[in-house]
Enzyme design. Sequence first.
Site, PDB file in Angstrom:
ATOM      1  N   HIS A 268      10.002   5.968  -1.946  1.00  0.00           N
ATOM      2  CA  HIS A 268       8.535   5.985  -1.977  1.00  0.00           C
ATOM      3  C   HIS A 268       8.006   5.021  -0.908  1.00  0.00           C
ATOM      4  O   HIS A 268       8.041   3.805  -1.099  1.00  0.00           O
ATOM      5  CB  HIS A 268       8.049   5.578  -3.379  1.00  0.00           C
ATOM      6  CG  HIS A 268       6.634   5.981  -3.667  1.00  0.00           C
ATOM      7  ND1 HIS A 268       6.230   6.455  -4.894  1.00  0.00           N
ATOM      8  CD2 HIS A 268       5.529   5.991  -2.880  1.00  0.00           C
ATOM      9  CE1 HIS A 268       4.923   6.735  -4.852  1.00  0.00           C
ATOM     10  NE2 HIS A 268       4.479   6.441  -3.634  1.00  0.00           N
ATOM     11  N   MET A 269       7.566   5.601   0.189  1.00  0.00           N
ATOM     12  CA  MET A 269       7.167   4.763   1.329  1.00  0.00           C
ATOM     13  C   MET A 269       6.015   3.835   0.951  1.00  0.00           C
ATOM     14  O   MET A 269       5.206   4.139   0.061  1.00  0.00           O
ATOM     15  CB  MET A 269       6.755   5.628   2.520  1.00  0.00           C
ATOM     16  CG  MET A 269       5.507   6.465   2.307  1.00  0.00           C
ATOM     17  SD  MET A 269       4.600   6.747   3.855  1.00  0.00           S
ATOM     18  CE  MET A 269       3.990   5.103   4.223  1.00  0.00           C
ATOM     19  N   HIS A 270       5.943   2.688   1.599  1.00  0.00           N
ATOM     20  CA  HIS A 270       4.864   1.739   1.346  1.00  0.00           C
ATOM     21  C   HIS A 270       4.690   0.825   2.542  1.00  0.00           C
ATOM     22  O   HIS A 270       5.629   0.614   3.317  1.00  0.00           O
ATOM     23  CB  HIS A 270       5.131   0.935   0.069  1.00  0.00           C
ATOM     24  CG  HIS A 270       6.508   0.346  -0.006  1.00  0.00           C
ATOM     25  ND1 HIS A 270       7.618   1.094  -0.386  1.00  0.00           N
ATOM     26  CD2 HIS A 270       6.956  -0.890   0.269  1.00  0.00           C
ATOM     27  CE1 HIS A 270       8.683   0.315  -0.351  1.00  0.00           C
ATOM     28  NE2 HIS A 270       8.314  -0.897   0.052  1.00  0.00           N
ATOM     29  N   ILE A 271       3.495   0.326   2.685  1.00  0.00           N
ATOM     30  CA  ILE A 271       3.162  -0.565   3.798  1.00  0.00           C
ATOM     31  C   ILE A 271       3.048  -1.986   3.256  1.00  0.00           C
ATOM     32  O   ILE A 271       2.375  -2.222   2.253  1.00  0.00           O
ATOM     33  CB  ILE A 271       1.825  -0.148   4.442  1.00  0.00           C
ATOM     34  CG1 ILE A 271       1.899   1.303   4.918  1.00  0.00           C
ATOM     35  CG2 ILE A 271       1.457  -1.092   5.588  1.00  0.00           C
ATOM     36  CD1 ILE A 271       0.541   1.896   5.294  1.00  0.00           C
TER      37      ILE A 271
ATOM     38  N   ILE B 230       0.871  -1.178   0.000  1.00  0.00           N
ATOM     39  CA  ILE B 230       0.000   0.000   0.000  1.00  0.00           C
ATOM     40  C   ILE B 230       0.905   1.224   0.000  1.00  0.00           C
ATOM     41  O   ILE B 230       1.767   1.358   0.875  1.00  0.00           O
ATOM     42  CB  ILE B 230      -0.886   0.020   1.257  1.00  0.00           C
ATOM     43  CG1 ILE B 230      -1.762  -1.233   1.309  1.00  0.00           C
ATOM     44  CG2 ILE B 230      -1.740   1.286   1.294  1.00  0.00           C
ATOM     45  CD1 ILE B 230      -2.442  -1.452   2.661  1.00  0.00           C
TER      46      ILE B 230
END
Length: 184
Positions: free
Chosen positions: A136-139, A79
Amino acid sequence: MTERNNLWAPWRMNYITGLGTEPNSGKKADSKSNETSDCFICHNLSHPKNDDENLVLWRTELSIVILNRYPYNNGHLLIAPAKHIPDLDKADSEEMLDMMKLIRESQKVLSLTIKPHGFNVGMNFSRCAGAGLPGHMHIHVVPRWSGDTNFMSVCADTKVISQSLTELLELLKKVSKENNLPAL
Ligand SMILES: [Zn+2]
């Protein structure tokens, strides 16, 4: 926590051996070339027509949900915010809420589709912490099953995984449609 180490280490091997075979790697960067041109999340965001080949499950106004091409486990989702930001410091409250809701909805669709016994949900910031895409951060939403610890070590064949990824994406999309997910 040897269980966790066993599950997470093989992904790094898949990721490293997958470098260079990433379908996006041979394509020219967009004309609006900037630091996002090497980012597969930004690439996916700007190519909605290729959502299937890019394994994009959902898009919201603020976020995107992608099936990880280098999964820790079956059904591993990513995400990410639509903005190219490295960490939560740059995300506003609406974006954080959107991502948190998408964690909930991801768990719903995975539970309906592949019936995990549990989940690991987490984030890695910076390369030293294991982030494969630090810009680009993501979970990560990783389904878990009792006794799955050695699954990837045994079945770490990337060809087998990418075939099943396409099939799994279709299944997740079908279940999403039937259940009106994501319900934000
Ligand atoms: Zn990006």
